[in-house]
Enzyme design. Sequence first.
Site, PDB file in Angstrom:
ATOM      1  N   GLU A   1       0.813  -1.212   0.000  1.00 37.94           N
ATOM      2  CA  GLU A   1       0.000   0.000   0.000  1.00 37.94           C
ATOM      3  C   GLU A   1       0.851   1.270   0.000  1.00 37.94           C
ATOM      4  O   GLU A   1       1.184   1.804   1.056  1.00 37.94           O
ATOM      5  CB  GLU A   1      -0.936   0.034   1.219  1.00 37.94           C
ATOM      6  CG  GLU A   1      -1.836   1.252   1.245  1.00 37.94           C
ATOM      7  CD  GLU A   1      -2.674   1.360   2.516  1.00 37.94           C
ATOM      8  OE1 GLU A   1      -3.407   2.361   2.643  1.00 37.94           O
ATOM      9  OE2 GLU A   1      -2.591   0.470   3.385  1.00 37.94           O
TER      10      GLU A   1
ATOM     11  N   LYS B   1      -2.866  -2.213  -2.939  1.00 38.45           N
ATOM     12  CA  LYS B   1      -3.833  -1.278  -2.362  1.00 38.45           C
ATOM     13  C   LYS B   1      -3.226   0.106  -2.526  1.00 38.45           C
ATOM     14  O   LYS B   1      -2.112   0.361  -2.055  1.00 38.45           O
ATOM     15  CB  LYS B   1      -4.089  -1.573  -0.888  1.00 38.45           C
ATOM     16  CG  LYS B   1      -5.020  -0.550  -0.234  1.00 38.45           C
ATOM     17  CD  LYS B   1      -5.429  -0.933   1.184  1.00 38.45           C
ATOM     18  CE  LYS B   1      -6.323   0.148   1.781  1.00 38.45           C
ATOM     19  NZ  LYS B   1      -6.829  -0.226   3.131  1.00 38.45           N
TER      20      LYS B   1
END
Length: 436
Positions: A258, A300
Amino acid sequence: TRMKPTRVALLAFAAAAVCLYVASSARYDRRPQIQSTISARRGIPAVIPRQGLAPTTCAKAGRGGLRVNAACDGGAYLSADQKAELARVANYIATPGKGITACDEGPGTIGMRFEAVGVENTEENRRKYRQMLFETPGAADHLSAAILDPETLYQKSDTSGKLFPEALKDMGILPGVKPHLKVYTLPGTGGETVMQGLDSLAARLKEYKAAGAVFAKWRSPLVIGDGQPSDLAIQANMNDLARYALICQDEGLVPIVEPDVSLKGCHDLETAVTANIRIQSALYKAMLDHGVFMEGTILKVNMVNPGKSCPKQYSVEEIADANVHVLRQCMPVAIPGVNYLSGGQNLEDASARLSIINKLKKNSPWNLSFSWSAALQMPLFELCRGKGGEIPLSEMSELYAKELSIAGAASLGEHSPEGTQGAHIPPAVAEMAVAA
């Protein structure tokens, strides 16, 4: 004519020295040597050009030879079964029409949200609230996974009596965990940061896997500003994400990586596109350099947006097109899915943008979905106001089911935004509209 004895002795000494040098060089030459395929097939030891490794034969090295360097080998050290399981979990998370509920806030973060609406921050209140997020009727129709705080891994559902990881699996929702620790500010960078926790990561992941987690998620926050993100911040954070991913796969967990670019700032959309391409291309290069098995990972990432204070207006279609453009510039097709974080966007804007992104992606191979926390949860907390400290779980569940239905439709490109939802409206324009 006869040579003088002294000259003969000198020539003999020189000849002996040359022979000694040649013999010594042949014996101690440490330059990389790889014997021919023919020699290797005859069983002659192949010398491996890496100090500290004993010579070995190709037969002993196994399929593909000894793993001398991890770079770009796609997790060659993993067995076929290990790769198959990582790919299975990653592909399940990337199920079309489903996304991730991100409820991995630590006790302090969720505590601030509770206290802001008059709810006491206790472990039992956190447990009851998160049970509602998991067990809302119909939630599993729109969720493939849930990211948990480590605390939640060891809590139980009072409906089934099972620990949450097992209860989630029974519902068809894969449980994962947030394993990183605290943010650390890099000195001399004007506030740029890295995430801590790599040194003890493997030990923690062993515990989390034993508790039922099948994936993990590591967040690396970045900002766009004057000279930011710097090359130092990008390289430090992307290498951290790559090393985290490698350790995750070694422990049998799918890594969700992420890189999180903040919405704060006054930068325009074009600047955001450039920054995100720099960041994501560095991430994938680092992952390949570390030998990460890309098919067993999930991205993500923030949606590419202008800064919240940007004075220029953009339509939802322009923002969506920018996101598709960034993916097409640098996203490996080996990664099965992208789950966008909300990152300060409300549900209306996040779902509008996600839906149009999916409409514009055309033949792009990735599943594009959501991994939202605030966009889904902040409206739920508002229901607690004026309730005397009680958590209205039934009201929350009803609203949450509607939110998940919107998010699920957006992940298929089937949600239709209303009005200016998903567009970037400059603050000054928005204030004028409110005043009118």
